[in-house]
Design a protein around this motif. Structure first.
Motif, mmCIF file in Angstrom:
data_model
loop_
_atom_site.group_PDB
_atom_site.id
_atom_site.type_symbol
_atom_site.label_atom_id
_atom_site.label_comp_id
_atom_site.label_asym_id
_atom_site.label_seq_id
_atom_site.Cartn_x
_atom_site.Cartn_y
_atom_site.Cartn_z
ATOM 1 N N LEU A 72 3.835 8.118 -17.899
ATOM 2 C CA LEU A 72 2.532 6.777 -18.199
ATOM 3 C C LEU A 72 2.954 5.361 -17.302
ATOM 4 O O LEU A 72 2.227 5.093 -17.446
ATOM 5 N N ALA A 73 3.861 4.969 -17.647
ATOM 6 C CA ALA A 73 4.494 4.375 -15.994
ATOM 7 C C ALA A 73 4.830 4.013 -15.153
ATOM 8 O O ALA A 73 3.688 3.537 -14.966
ATOM 9 N N LEU A 74 4.426 5.646 -14.316
ATOM 10 C CA LEU A 74 3.643 5.320 -13.291
ATOM 11 C C LEU A 74 2.171 4.973 -13.097
ATOM 12 O O LEU A 74 1.756 5.359 -11.775
ATOM 13 N N LEU B 6 0.842 -1.048 0.081
ATOM 14 C CA LEU B 6 -0.104 0.045 0.539
ATOM 15 C C LEU B 6 0.831 1.107 -0.450
ATOM 16 O O LEU B 6 0.377 1.784 -0.521
ATOM 17 N N THR B 7 1.634 1.300 0.408
ATOM 18 C CA THR B 7 2.765 2.279 0.264
ATOM 19 C C THR B 7 3.411 2.920 -1.093
ATOM 20 O O THR B 7 3.772 3.245 -1.217
ATOM 21 N N PHE B 8 3.536 2.008 -1.032
ATOM 22 C CA PHE B 8 4.063 1.534 -2.650
ATOM 23 C C PHE B 8 3.301 2.282 -3.187
ATOM 24 O O PHE B 8 3.340 3.562 -4.359
ATOM 25 N N ILE B 9 2.655 2.162 -3.189
ATOM 26 C CA ILE B 9 1.075 1.983 -4.269
ATOM 27 C C ILE B 9 0.571 4.236 -4.130
ATOM 28 O O ILE B 9 0.858 4.491 -5.014
ATOM 29 N N ILE B 10 0.952 4.144 -2.941
ATOM 30 C CA ILE B 10 0.554 5.395 -2.245
ATOM 31 C C ILE B 10 1.901 6.289 -2.672
ATOM 32 O O ILE B 10 1.715 7.687 -3.818
ATOM 33 N N THR C 73 3.949 6.002 -5.483
ATOM 34 C CA THR C 73 3.850 6.282 -6.337
ATOM 35 C C THR C 73 2.700 6.373 -7.661
ATOM 36 O O THR C 73 3.178 7.861 -8.389
ATOM 37 N N TYR C 74 1.937 6.821 -6.850
ATOM 38 C CA TYR C 74 1.016 7.563 -7.472
ATOM 39 C C TYR C 74 0.642 9.707 -7.088
ATOM 40 O O TYR C 74 0.454 10.518 -7.570
ATOM 41 N N ILE C 75 1.672 9.100 -5.848
ATOM 42 C CA ILE C 75 2.500 10.514 -5.321
ATOM 43 C C ILE C 75 3.061 11.161 -6.552
ATOM 44 O O ILE C 75 3.487 12.674 -6.718
ATOM 45 N N LEU C 76 4.127 10.061 -7.219
ATOM 46 C CA LEU C 76 4.867 10.907 -7.652
ATOM 47 C C LEU C 76 4.468 11.185 -8.978
ATOM 48 O O LEU C 76 5.313 11.445 -10.219
#
Length: 221
Positions: free
Chosen positions: A218-220, A113-117, A119-122
Motif C-alpha cells: 500500500l505504501a509503494l 521520474l527515475t524514482f517513480i519508475i 517505485t512502481y517496479i518495486l
C-alpha cells in the motif's frame, strides 16, 4: 519566527511522509514476524512431518537463505525510504516557492521520474512477494480448519476410524519432497499438533507478516 514555522510546516511533503512511515511499519512487521515465522516453521515441520533429516535439507536451506534475503530487504527499504522522503521534500511546491523555480532543473525532473519508475517496479515485485506470503497462511488456515473438523467428528462419533482418514499433507504444498516420510499427519495426531504453542505462534506470525507485506504494498502504490 511564526512565519518561518508556517513555511517549514508547509514544506513538509505529508503524502511522502505517510508513505514512508507505512513502508517502515510494513517492513518491520514483514521482516520481524517473517524471520521468526520461518524459524518456527522449521521446528514445526522437522518435529511433526519429517523423520529423516535428509527430507528436510532443502527446506532448511531455503529458510536460511530467505532469512538472509529478509536482512537485505530491511536494509534496502530503510535506505530507499530515506531517499524517497528526501526527494519528496525537494519537490514540494512550498520549497519551490521558497528557493525559486530554478531548483526544478532537467536533472531534477529526470531524478524524480527515475524514482517513480523504480517505485512502481518495486510495487510490482512486492505484489508477487505479497502473494507468496499468502501460501503459508493458506496452509496453516487449512490445517486449523481440518483440526476443527476432526475435533467435531471426535465429539460426535466414538470410532477412531471415522476421522483417522482426515490428513494434512505438507508434501502437497511443496514444503517437503514427495518421498518424505511421513510427510503428513492424520486424525488425532493432527489435532494434537494444532493444540501446540508452536502451531499458534507460527500461524499468528505468518498472519502478521502477511499484513506487513500488504501495508508495504500500500505504501509503494
Amino acid at each position: 519566527c511564526y512565519d518561518c514555522c508556517i513555511r517549514c510546516i508547509g514544506a513538509v511533503p505529508y503524502p511522502s511522509l505517510v508513505a514512508t512511515l507505512l513502508c517502515y511499519a510494513g517492513m518491520a512487521m514483514f521482516c520481524g514476524c517473517g524471520h521468526e515465522a520461518l524459524t518456527q516453521t522449521e521446528v514445526l515441520v522437522e518435529t511433526y512431518f519429517a523423520r529423516n533429516v535428509q527430507d528436510f535439507v532443502v527446506m532448511a536451506s531455503f529458510i536460511k537463505y530467505f532469512q538472509y534475503v529478509i536482512y537485505g530487504l530491511a536494509s534496502f527499504f530503510f535506505l530507499y525510504g530515506i531517499l524517497l522522503l528526501a526527494e519528496g521534500f525537494y519537490t514540494t511546491s512550498a520549497v519551490k516557492q521558497t528557493f525559486g523555480e530554478f531548483r526544478s532543473t532537467q536533472c531534477g525532473r529526470c531524478l524524480s521520474l527515475t524514482f517513480i519508475i523504480v517505485t512502481y517496479i518495486l510495487a510490482f515485485i512486492w505484489l508477487a512477494v505479497f502473494a507468496f506470503t499468502a501460501i503459508p497462511v493458506f496452509f496453516l488456515f487449512n490445517m486449523e480448519q481440518t483440526c476443527h473438523n476432526i475435533n467435531i467428528l471426535a465429539e460426535t462419533t466414538p470410532s477412531i476410524n471415522q476421522h483417522g482418514w482426515i490428513c494434512m499433507d505438507a508434501r502437497q504444498y511443496g514444503l517437503l519432497p514427495w518421498n518424505a516420510m511421513p510427510g503428513k499427519a492424520c486424525g488425532m495426531t493432527l489435532a494434537s499438533i494444532c493444540k501446540t504453542s508452536e502451531f499458534y505462534i507460527t500461524y499468528d506470525l505468518y498472519i502478521a507478516a502477511f499484513a506487513g507485506a500488504g501495508v508495504t504494498l500500500l505504501a509503494l502504490v
